[in-house]
Design a protein around this motif. Structure first.
Motif, PDB file in Angstrom:
ATOM      1  N   GLU A 330       0.859  -1.187   0.000  1.00 26.07           N
ATOM      2  CA  GLU A 330       0.000   0.000   0.000  1.00 26.07           C
ATOM      3  C   GLU A 330       0.892   1.233   0.000  1.00 26.07           C
ATOM      4  OE1 GLU A 330      -3.511   1.582  -0.460  1.00 26.07           O
ATOM      5  OE2 GLU A 330      -3.689  -0.369   0.528  1.00 26.07           O
ATOM      6  N   VAL A 331       0.900   1.974  -1.115  1.00 30.98           N
ATOM      7  CA  VAL A 331       1.717   3.187  -1.230  1.00 30.98           C
ATOM      8  C   VAL A 331       0.908   4.278  -1.922  1.00 30.98           C
ATOM      9  CG1 VAL A 331       3.927   1.956  -1.308  1.00 30.98           C
ATOM     10  CG2 VAL A 331       2.697   2.433  -3.435  1.00 30.98           C
ATOM     11  N   GLN A 332       1.306   5.523  -1.730  1.00 25.25           N
ATOM     12  CA  GLN A 332       0.670   6.639  -2.419  1.00 25.25           C
ATOM     13  C   GLN A 332       1.226   6.776  -3.832  1.00 25.25           C
ATOM     14  OE1 GLN A 332      -1.909   8.496  -1.194  1.00 25.25           O
ATOM     15  NE2 GLN A 332      -1.837   6.996   0.487  1.00 25.25           N
ATOM     16  N   ALA A 333       2.527   6.512  -3.959  1.00 22.55           N
ATOM     17  CA  ALA A 333       3.191   6.555  -5.261  1.00 22.55           C
ATOM     18  C   ALA A 333       4.508   5.807  -5.130  1.00 22.55           C
ATOM     19  CB  ALA A 333       3.446   7.988  -5.710  1.00 22.55           C
ATOM     20  N   VAL A 334       4.953   5.201  -6.228  1.00 22.61           N
ATOM     21  CA  VAL A 334       6.215   4.463  -6.224  1.00 22.61           C
ATOM     22  C   VAL A 334       7.321   5.392  -6.707  1.00 22.61           C
ATOM     23  CG1 VAL A 334       7.475   2.490  -7.156  1.00 22.61           C
ATOM     24  CG2 VAL A 334       5.022   2.286  -6.688  1.00 22.61           C
ATOM     25  N   THR A 335       8.308   5.594  -5.868  1.00 23.27           N
ATOM     26  CA  THR A 335       9.453   6.425  -6.244  1.00 23.27           C
ATOM     27  C   THR A 335      10.726   5.603  -6.404  1.00 23.27           C
ATOM     28  OG1 THR A 335       9.932   6.890  -3.916  1.00 23.27           O
ATOM     29  CG2 THR A 335       8.493   8.444  -5.081  1.00 23.27           C
ATOM     30  N   SER A 336      10.719   4.411  -5.837  1.00 20.76           N
ATOM     31  CA  SER A 336      11.872   3.518  -5.927  1.00 20.76           C
ATOM     32  C   SER A 336      11.382   2.076  -5.909  1.00 20.76           C
ATOM     33  CB  SER A 336      12.821   3.751  -4.751  1.00 20.76           C
ATOM     34  OG  SER A 336      13.797   2.723  -4.679  1.00 20.76           O
ATOM     35  N   LEU A 337      12.091   1.210  -6.610  1.00 19.78           N
ATOM     36  CA  LEU A 337      11.694  -0.201  -6.619  1.00 19.78           C
ATOM     37  C   LEU A 337      11.895  -0.852  -5.255  1.00 19.78           C
ATOM     38  CD1 LEU A 337      12.820  -1.692 -10.053  1.00 19.78           C
ATOM     39  CD2 LEU A 337      10.569  -0.937  -9.298  1.00 19.78           C
ATOM     40  N   ASP A 338      12.666  -0.219  -4.396  1.00 21.69           N
ATOM     41  CA  ASP A 338      12.835  -0.738  -3.039  1.00 21.69           C
ATOM     42  C   ASP A 338      11.514  -0.740  -2.282  1.00 21.69           C
ATOM     43  OD1 ASP A 338      15.517  -1.088  -3.511  1.00 21.69           O
ATOM     44  OD2 ASP A 338      16.098   0.853  -2.660  1.00 21.69           O
ATOM     45  N   GLU A 339      10.560   0.091  -2.739  1.00 22.37           N
ATOM     46  CA  GLU A 339       9.252   0.165  -2.093  1.00 22.37           C
ATOM     47  C   GLU A 339       8.305  -0.941  -2.562  1.00 22.37           C
ATOM     48  OE1 GLU A 339       9.304   5.076  -2.040  1.00 22.37           O
ATOM     49  OE2 GLU A 339       8.056   3.980  -3.464  1.00 22.37           O
ATOM     50  N   VAL A 340       8.735  -1.671  -3.581  1.00 19.45           N
ATOM     51  CA  VAL A 340       7.869  -2.688  -4.179  1.00 19.45           C
ATOM     52  C   VAL A 340       8.342  -4.081  -3.777  1.00 19.45           C
ATOM     53  CG1 VAL A 340       6.914  -3.575  -6.341  1.00 19.45           C
ATOM     54  CG2 VAL A 340       7.543  -1.143  -6.141  1.00 19.45           C
ATOM     55  N   PRO A 341       7.463  -4.900  -3.211  1.00 18.70           N
ATOM     56  CA  PRO A 341       7.846  -6.271  -2.844  1.00 18.70           C
ATOM     57  C   PRO A 341       8.363  -7.042  -4.050  1.00 18.70           C
ATOM     58  CG  PRO A 341       5.732  -5.705  -1.860  1.00 18.70           C
ATOM     59  CD  PRO A 341       6.075  -4.597  -2.820  1.00 18.70           C
ATOM     60  N   GLU A 342       9.292  -7.938  -3.795  1.00 24.63           N
ATOM     61  CA  GLU A 342       9.946  -8.671  -4.881  1.00 24.63           C
ATOM     62  C   GLU A 342       8.949  -9.406  -5.770  1.00 24.63           C
ATOM     63  OE1 GLU A 342      13.335 -12.156  -5.593  1.00 24.63           O
ATOM     64  OE2 GLU A 342      12.803 -11.517  -3.557  1.00 24.63           O
ATOM     65  N   GLY A 343       7.939 -10.033  -5.169  1.00 23.97           N
ATOM     66  CA  GLY A 343       6.965 -10.785  -5.957  1.00 23.97           C
ATOM     67  C   GLY A 343       6.244  -9.915  -6.962  1.00 23.97           C
ATOM     68  N   ILE A 344       5.814  -8.727  -6.546  1.00 23.77           N
ATOM     69  CA  ILE A 344       5.114  -7.808  -7.438  1.00 23.77           C
ATOM     70  C   ILE A 344       6.074  -7.240  -8.474  1.00 23.77           C
ATOM     71  CG2 ILE A 344       3.874  -5.609  -7.561  1.00 23.77           C
ATOM     72  CD1 ILE A 344       2.662  -6.234  -4.855  1.00 23.77           C
ATOM     73  N   ARG A 345       7.279  -6.907  -8.025  1.00 23.16           N
ATOM     74  CA  ARG A 345       8.287  -6.362  -8.933  1.00 23.16           C
ATOM     75  C   ARG A 345       8.610  -7.363 -10.051  1.00 23.16           C
ATOM     76  NH1 ARG A 345      11.758  -5.114  -5.234  1.00 23.16           N
ATOM     77  NH2 ARG A 345      13.231  -6.841  -5.480  1.00 23.16           N
ATOM     78  N   THR A 346       8.807  -8.623  -9.681  1.00 23.35           N
ATOM     79  CA  THR A 346       9.124  -9.660 -10.667  1.00 23.35           C
ATOM     80  C   THR A 346       7.958  -9.877 -11.622  1.00 23.35           C
ATOM     81  OG1 THR A 346      10.602 -10.790  -9.111  1.00 23.35           O
ATOM     82  CG2 THR A 346       9.761 -12.083 -10.963  1.00 23.35           C
ATOM     83  N   TYR A 347       6.748  -9.883 -11.089  1.00 25.09           N
ATOM     84  CA  TYR A 347       5.548 -10.088 -11.905  1.00 25.09           C
ATOM     85  C   TYR A 347       5.421  -8.992 -12.968  1.00 25.09           C
ATOM     86  CZ  TYR A 347       0.569 -10.396 -13.095  1.00 25.09           C
ATOM     87  OH  TYR A 347      -0.632 -10.482 -13.770  1.00 25.09           O
ATOM     88  N   VAL A 348       5.575  -7.748 -12.540  1.00 22.70           N
ATOM     89  CA  VAL A 348       5.442  -6.623 -13.468  1.00 22.70           C
ATOM     90  C   VAL A 348       6.572  -6.640 -14.492  1.00 22.70           C
ATOM     91  CG1 VAL A 348       5.499  -4.106 -13.669  1.00 22.70           C
ATOM     92  CG2 VAL A 348       4.150  -5.185 -11.862  1.00 22.70           C
ATOM     93  N   SER A 349       7.775  -6.938 -14.046  1.00 21.11           N
ATOM     94  CA  SER A 349       8.920  -6.987 -14.953  1.00 21.11           C
ATOM     95  C   SER A 349       8.699  -8.044 -16.034  1.00 21.11           C
ATOM     96  CB  SER A 349      10.199  -7.294 -14.177  1.00 21.11           C
ATOM     97  OG  SER A 349      11.308  -7.412 -15.048  1.00 21.11           O
TER      98      SER A 349
END
Length: 401
Positions: A330-349
């Motif tokens: 839960e974020v207002q906006a993503v400014t860094s990939l460090d804010e994104v869990p690995e599972g979601i980051r990998t899925y989007v990538s």
């Protein structure tokens, strides 16, 4: 085949002259279908087509195996692709593999075609386009030196058997039920592997940059915000279980839940010890809810949990679950990939990479097919799938009664 009908390289044999208004309607329909119509091909029909294409590369003529059919064939040539014939009977057999047994009555067949926005002529054209594209892909594989080794096939077979549960005999019985043998299945797999290698050659994958992932997430934040990662412990209940048996499983599940709530056992250890789900080895982890689909009862229970909270017993068609929310995004906006869990980051990538490959491959394929010389001949009137489309309205009238 998504062939550009406006390409100067694609020629049609002259059609009999028609009244201007009918011709305009026909051309408008063709233009629409070239963009939106889908080819409906049953599994065995696809296999026959692929095998025919392979044979065509050697003989120069596309034709199916001679066999007795419950309908008459017309013979002749439906189309040519770079001078190679696509036989009318090949197209007829392909279409009739769908019609026979499912739409034997003319009214049913006409109604089906109408529901798909098709006519016998446009359906035939789509099938021809599909066969032509398969032939062109085979030619492209030769051009780019694509080969499939026996090692590739052996691995694909072992993977298929493994994914079915590891029982090779049971897997063979399953594919035989849908018309395959091991040899014909491997021929189909060989074609698929070759086309994947071709795609890798002409549209190599590239990982998206961090900036591209961040931009995508911010543009689609509502899709991912509120995502929950969860683990669960499943106590299975058979569909035909008696009330007594169900109550026994429920009591066992409640006992484990009480131990977890009392701090007598950690959730992950309990999952490994008691869960009857394949996720047990991972401590019950089943990933993020917005990246997969859970049954409604599971999803409803999970949506009410905060991080590290554990549910009560959740009853589903599978049995009884104990669910734990392990992460929340839960974020207002993503400014860094460090804010994104690995599972979601990998899925989007992975998704962005797949989209980029699909776009690049589509552009290559369109360019490759537009360079081909494709000529489609008029449809014979006596093909067995030809039907008066006015009969579709008869089907509607019968349904309304």
């Amino acid at each position: 085949m998504a062939v550009n009908k406006k390409s100067a390289k694609i020629k049609r044999a002259p059609e009999p002259e028609a009244a201007p208004t009918k011709r305009q309607v026909k051309e408008a329909r063709k233009e629409k279908l070239s963009k939106t119509a889908k080819i409906v091909l049953v599994a065995i029909g696809i296999l026959a087509m692929l095998l025919s294409v392979t044979a065509m590369a050697c003989s120069g003529v596309l034709n199916e195996v001679n066999k007795e059919e419950p309908y008459e064939l017309t013979g002749g040539v439906a189309a040519t692709v770079n001078g190679v014939n696509i036989k009318e009977d090949t197209v007829t057999n392909q279409i009739m593999s769908l019609r026979t047994g499912s739409y034997d009555k003319d009214a049913d067949w006409a109604a089906y075609l109408a529901s798909q926005g098709l006519t016998p002529e446009s359906y035939r054209e789509n099938v021809i386009d599909g066969i032509a594209r398969q032939y062109l892909l085979v030619e492209a594989e030769k051009e780019y030196g694509i080969t499939v080794s026996q090692e590739d096939l052996d691995k694909a077979w072992k993977d298929a058997v493994k994914n079915y549960g590891g029982d090779e005999k049971a897997f063979v019985e399953m594919i035989e039920q849908v018309g395959f043998t091991k040899d014909t299945y491997l021929e189909n797999i060989k074609s698929s592997l070759a086309q994947q290698k071709l795609k890798d050659e002409v549209a190599p994958a590239e990982k998206p940059s961090d900036e591209e992932i961040i931009t995508y997430l911010n543009e689609n934040l509502s899709t991912y915000n509120g995502a929950r990662r969860s683990s669960h412990i499943l106590f299975k209940v058979a569909e035909d279980a008696t009330d007594e048996q169900r109550a026994k499983v429920e009591a066992e599940a409640q006992k484990v839940l009480d131990q977890i709530n009392a701090g007598e056992i950690e959730f992950a250890k309990a999952a490994k010890k008691y869960s009857e789900d394949s996720s047990a080895d991972k401590g019950g982890d089943v990933g993020w809810d917005k990246l997969t689909t859970f049954v409604p009862e599971y999803q409803d229970a999970l949506s009410k949990l905060g991080v590290d909270q554990v549910s009560g017993l959740v009853k589903t068609t599978y049995g009884y679950h104990i669910i734990k929310c392990t992460e929340l995004f839960e974020v207002q906006a993503v400014t860094s990939l460090d804010e994104v869990p690995e599972g979601i980051r990998t899925y989007v990538s992975d998704m962005l990479e797949s989209q980029a490959v699909a776009t690049a491959y589509g552009e290559w394929l369109t360019d490759y097919t537009e360079k081909a010389e494709i000529k489609i001949n008029p449809m014979p009137e006596n093909v067995p799938y030809n039907v008066d489309m006015k009969k579709a309205s008869e089907k509607k009238d019968d349904s309304a009664k």
